[in-house]
Write a protein that holds these residues in place. Structure first.
Motif, short mmCIF file in Angstrom:
data_model
loop_
_atom_site.label_atom_id
_atom_site.label_comp_id
_atom_site.label_asym_id
_atom_site.label_seq_id
_atom_site.Cartn_x
_atom_site.Cartn_y
_atom_site.Cartn_z
N UNK A 145 0.89 -1.10 -0.06
CA UNK A 145 -0.05 -0.16 -0.20
C UNK A 145 0.96 1.09 0.15
N UNK A 146 0.36 2.38 -0.01
CA UNK A 146 1.08 3.50 -0.08
C UNK A 146 0.69 4.27 1.14
N UNK A 147 1.38 4.94 1.83
CA UNK A 147 1.17 5.70 2.95
C UNK A 147 2.58 6.71 3.34
N UNK A 148 2.53 7.57 4.28
CA UNK A 148 3.95 8.02 4.75
C UNK A 148 4.70 7.16 5.50
N UNK A 149 4.19 5.93 6.02
CA UNK A 149 5.16 4.89 6.83
C UNK A 149 5.34 3.93 5.61
N UNK A 150 4.57 3.50 4.83
CA UNK A 150 4.76 2.39 3.95
C UNK A 150 5.77 2.75 3.04
N UNK A 151 7.23 3.07 3.30
CA UNK A 151 8.22 3.51 2.24
C UNK A 151 8.87 2.23 1.87
N UNK A 152 9.75 2.52 0.90
CA UNK A 152 10.76 1.17 0.52
C UNK A 152 11.45 0.63 1.67
N UNK A 153 12.04 1.66 2.43
CA UNK A 153 12.52 0.78 3.60
C UNK A 153 11.71 -0.12 4.58
N UNK A 154 10.66 0.51 4.86
CA UNK A 154 9.75 -0.36 5.47
C UNK A 154 9.55 -1.74 5.01
N UNK A 155 9.15 -1.99 3.43
CA UNK A 155 9.06 -3.10 3.03
C UNK A 155 10.35 -3.92 2.98
N UNK A 156 11.67 -3.08 2.63
CA UNK A 156 12.70 -3.99 2.89
C UNK A 156 13.16 -4.49 4.48
N UNK A 157 12.78 -3.86 5.12
CA UNK A 157 13.02 -4.27 6.79
C UNK A 157 12.00 -5.28 6.95
N UNK A 158 10.90 -5.55 6.37
CA UNK A 158 9.83 -6.42 6.60
C UNK A 158 10.20 -7.60 5.59
N UNK A 159 10.90 -7.31 4.75
CA UNK A 159 11.21 -8.65 3.90
C UNK A 159 12.41 -9.15 4.62
N UNK A 160 13.28 -8.70 5.34
CA UNK A 160 14.48 -9.25 5.93
C UNK A 160 14.05 -10.18 7.10
N UNK A 161 12.89 -9.55 7.77
CA UNK A 161 12.21 -10.24 8.89
C UNK A 161 11.62 -11.55 8.51
N UNK A 162 10.98 -11.43 7.16
CA UNK A 162 9.98 -12.59 6.52
C UNK A 162 11.27 -13.46 6.14
N UNK A 163 12.63 -13.27 5.58
CA UNK A 163 13.59 -14.22 5.34
C UNK A 163 14.03 -15.04 6.63
N UNK A 164 14.27 -14.20 7.62
CA UNK A 164 14.50 -14.92 9.06
C UNK A 164 13.42 -15.68 9.47
N UNK A 165 12.27 -15.47 9.25
CA UNK A 165 10.97 -16.44 9.45
C UNK A 165 11.15 -17.86 8.93
N UNK A 166 11.57 -17.97 8.02
CA UNK A 166 12.04 -19.26 6.93
C UNK A 166 11.24 -19.35 5.96
#
Ligand code: CO
Length: 457
Positions: A145-166
């Motif tokens: 989605x788009x919003x002031x907090x849904x930045x590229x950095x936000x999704x990159x951090x989320x993706x790293x966490x997802x990678x950690x989850x397996x």
């Protein structure tokens, strides 16, 4: 190595265009062609396909899955899974999530795409763990989605966490179709640099930009794209499979699909589509572009829901006012992505705010639960003033919403013991209660005409 393709016509295609009404017989008529075309996977199952089977088609969704599997020998089957909500709209206990994952895999699913409307990873944990443990391929989707907090950095951090989850792969799930080509390029490039997992893109053509978005994502190195065969593509659905096969053929991105097999399947799907056009389930409006979704950042399905709600109230003159209220409500709620069930909740609240003439004078129960934390953590903090007006000084939970739900599977099994014949039936009942009771009663008594009015508590 070319770009891989997931074919969506048997799930999102007919869900986006004609209310998920394709029958098992129609689906089976094209499965073998699709199986031999060279796709990475066929998306065939999810909440709406399940619901439509039992509510409208009088078909057992588990049986549909087994039949598809019996004809699909080479290609993986994929489903969409709403985290702790499974295929429903509320949180279920961990044992029900686990059982659903186990039986989905056992009945034929290979890849489970798991997402949470709020991107609250706590709501993904159980489904991910179960998918891994029962031997499935686990994909986690980022609700885009788009919003002031849904930045590229936000999704990159989320993706790293997802990678950690397996997770085995990551999907950018743009249910509204608002990801712009240049943003897709940046997002995919950054994700590819940050994580090692394959990245997939799922978008909708509603706004008229998605082919361009896919193209830029491909240039940025996307591994997999979701497309639908031409008869079920475009409009509110995905870009067409053939368009990407033809336009990428002979390039480094060549998906390598068998065009003859695609044509045979498309021919059959055209006949099926024509049936839904002539019986009215496919509204030609769903096939044209609607740039308003880019202007208002509202998914197409939500736009038509709002229109229907206002028509029912005789308040179509308030349409523009409601559309302007939607982003304000969304901001107050901490910018939730507008995907089920949040899209309905935010939409209904916006209608209420406009029609009553006073913001948050009337509030749906679900919004109250959301503010109490029962859907998970809002992406950004909610508006404190609005929260205070709606739930006062009530306690807001900070634990994972499913933490306080006791195991439910045996309870459901006991409750529906007169109807069920398998653990699959138990899950159908657990998720769709009254609808499932009606469906199973009819199935168990095929020759009787029964007026079903069981009380389901
Ligand atoms: Co979709």
């Amino acid at each position: 190595m070319g770009v891989k393709i997931v074919e969506t016509s048997l799930r999102d295609g007919h869900q986006s265009l004609f209310a998920t009404r394709m029958t098992t017989e129609e689906i089976l008529s094209v499965v073998e062609e699709l199986d031999n075309a060279g796709y990475y996977a066929l998306e065939v199952w999810g909440g709406a396909t399940f619901d439509s089977c039992i509510s409208f088609l009088n078909e057992d969704p588990w049986e549909r899955l087994r039949l598809i599997k019996s004809k699909c020998k080479n290609t993986k089957l994929q489903m969409l899974f709403r985290g702790q909500n499974i295929l429903g709209y509320r949180h279920y206990a961990d044992d029900v999530v686990d059982k659903f994952v186990e039986l989905s895999l056992k009945n034929g699913i290979d890849v489970i795409r798991i997402f949470d409307a709020l991107n609250d990873v706590r709501n993904l944990r159980q489904a991910v763990e179960s998918t891994k443990r029962h031997g499935g391929e686990c994909q986690i989707a980022l609700s885009y989605t788009t919003s002031p907090i849904h930045t590229v950095d936000y999704y990159v951090n989320l993706a790293k966490e997802i990678e950690q989850m397996g997770a085995d792969s990551i999907c950018i799930k743009d249910m509204a179709g608002v990801l712009l080509p240049k943003d897709a390029y940046e997002l995919v490039s950054r994700l590819k640099a940050a994580v090692k997992l394959p990245i997939e893109l799922h978008g909708h053509c509603t706004g008229g930009i998605m082919e361009m978005t896919y193209r830029k994502a491909i240039e940025a190195g996307i591994d997999i794209i979701d497309t639908a065969l031409s008869p079920l593509s475009g409009g509110t659905s995905q870009p067409s499979t053939e368009a990407f096969q033809y336009s990428l053929e002979g390039t480094e991105y060549d998906p390598g699909l068998d065009v003859k097999a695609l044509n045979r399947a498309a021919e059959k799907l055209t006949k099926i589509k024509d049936k839904y056009l002539s019986n009215g389930l496919l509204n030609p409006k769903a096939l044209s572009y609607n740039p308003n979704i880019l202007k208002y950042q509202v998914p197409g399905g939500m736009l038509s829901n709002l229109m229907n709600q206002l028509k029912d109230q005789g308040a179509m003159d308030k349409y523009e006012a409601v559309l302007n209220e939607v982003p304000k409500v969304r901001k107050d709620m901490g910018y939730p992505p507008l995907v089920t069930p949040l899209s309905q909740m935010v939409g209904t609240q916006a209608v209420m705010n406009v029609l009553t003439g006073e913001r948050y004078k009337m509030v749906p129960k679900e919004i109250k639960e959301y503010l109490h934390g029962f859907y998970g953590k809002s992406p950004a903090p909610v508006n404190e003033e609005v929260k205070k007006k709606i739930i006062g000084d009530d306690e807001v939970i900070t634990y994972r919403p499913a933490d306080k739900i006791n195991p439910q599977f045996e309870e459901f099994k006991e409750k529906y013991k007169d109807l069920i014949r398998s653990d699959e039936d138990v899950l159908t009942c657990a998720l769709f209660e009254a609808k499932a009771v009606k469906f199973l009663t009819k199935r168990n008594n095929p020759n009787e005409i029964v007026e079903v009015n069981l009380i389901v508590g």
